[in-house]
Design an enzyme around this catalytic site. Structure first.
Site: not given
Ligand code: NDP
Length: 311
Positions: A135, A138-139
């Protein structure tokens, strides 16, 4: 269990817990089966910085504990069981779990989520959250000025590669064939971006940390010649697709060609009255914690109104 529950919720990600908070507050006394990955996909990410209300970010697992606490505060019963069989052909619906228990319910909220596909490399799981991610949204932020590799040739891979250029110094996109599956416009965006280098006919065969506890490099293979080489890398992003967790409902609920549950457009109602689906199990497009939570809320409200209409 001989009692017929008003609402049974399957899954414990943002959708399931939000449905539980709303259902509990509507006095539906929900029971939530947490499943095999309690907390869902967020428990395998590190910091969550895009969920509103957390200006300093929050760790994924911690956020899911907070979701659970909030659901329990209003009376949700959270059980660490995994649904193994469902019968939606007659009401009340029945669900049999891995604890050999049978639950009967008037409404069922399905929030079993989706799972990112992984390559199955030897160190892949061990380095998750330490450079390996599925992701970028997200990261990605943690890869400022780093060198990252994205695997995949679909729209997700193009989107993730483009997104990562906001942070990374260099993004390599590994495409296993000599062409991409992604839409032309997404491909163009990638090919026009000077920070992205598309590496055609190439796959990853290993990711390693050289004892550093985080990704330091990859082994790549030329899919035509079979030649292998090692490259230094700080991150490996997998964008080879997701699989909705819907095997349980095969033959009972309509799904799209990828296996996502179908719901009435703009709603969470499925084809079976009293059965609702929310979160990633019915969303292949947004796949965000906040959108999952939003549809979880919708499912609980729809379940409550549906029950009310039955009386
Ligand atoms: P896709 O299934 O479309 O693409 C998966 C990609 O991963 C393919 O290029 C595939 O290669 C590659 N792949 C699969 N397995 C491996 C492997 N083992 N090793 C290397 N590469 C592999 O998934 P997406 O997640 O990209 O997209 C899912 C859906 O969501 C699509 O319908 C897409 O259009 C949509 N979407 C739309 C977006 C948008 O419009 N903004 C953004 C993101 C997704 P191969 O082609 O060789 O099979």
């Amino acid at each position: 269990m001989s009692e017929v529950l008003k609402t049974l919720i399957l899954g414990s990600g943002p959708a399931g817990y939000t449905a539980a908070i709303y259902a509990a507050r509507a006095n539906l006394q929900p029971v939530l089966l947490a499943g095999r990955q309690p907390g869902g996909q967020l428990t395998i990410t590190s910091d969550v910085e895009n969920y509103p209300g957390f200006p300093d970010g929050v760790m994924g697992p911690q956020m899911m504990e907070m979701f659970q606490k909030q659901a329990e505060r209003f009376g949700t019963k959270v059980l660490h069981e995994h649904a193994e069989k469902v019968d939606l052909r007659k009401r009340p619906f029945t669900v049999v779990t891995d604890a050999d228990r049978t639950y009967r319910c008037q409404t069922l909220i399905i929030s079993t989520g989706a799972s990112a596909l992984y390559l199955g490399l030897p160190n892949e799981r061990a380095l998750q959250g330490k450079g390996v991610s599925a992701c970028a949204t997200c990261d990605g932020f943690f890869f400022k000025n780093k060198v990252v590799y994205v695997v995949g040739g679909g729209d997700s891979a193009c989107e993730e590669a483009s997104f990562l250029t906001k942070f990374a110094a260099k993004v390599h996109l590994l495409v296993r064939r000599d062409q991409m599956r992604a839409s032309k416009i997404m491909q163009k965006r990638v090919l026009d971006n000077p920070k992205i280098e598309v590496v055609w006919n190439t796959s990853v065969t290993d990711v390693f940390d050289a004892g550093a506890g985080k990704v330091t490099g990859l082994e790549l293979v030329d899919t035509r010649s079979g030649a292998r080489r090692r490259v230094p890398a700080d991150g490996l992003f997998l964008a080879i697709g997701h699989k909705p967790n819907t095997e349980l409902f095969a033959g009972q609920l309509p799904m799209d060609e990828k296996g996502y549950l179908k719901t009435t457009p703009g709603r969470t109602a499925t084809e079976i009255p009293g059965v609702f689906a929310c979160g990633d199990v019915q969303d292949s497009y947004y796949r965000q914690a906040i959108t999952a939570a939003g549809t979880g809320c919708m499912a609980a409200i729809e379940a409550e109104r549906w029950l009310e209409a039955q009386h």
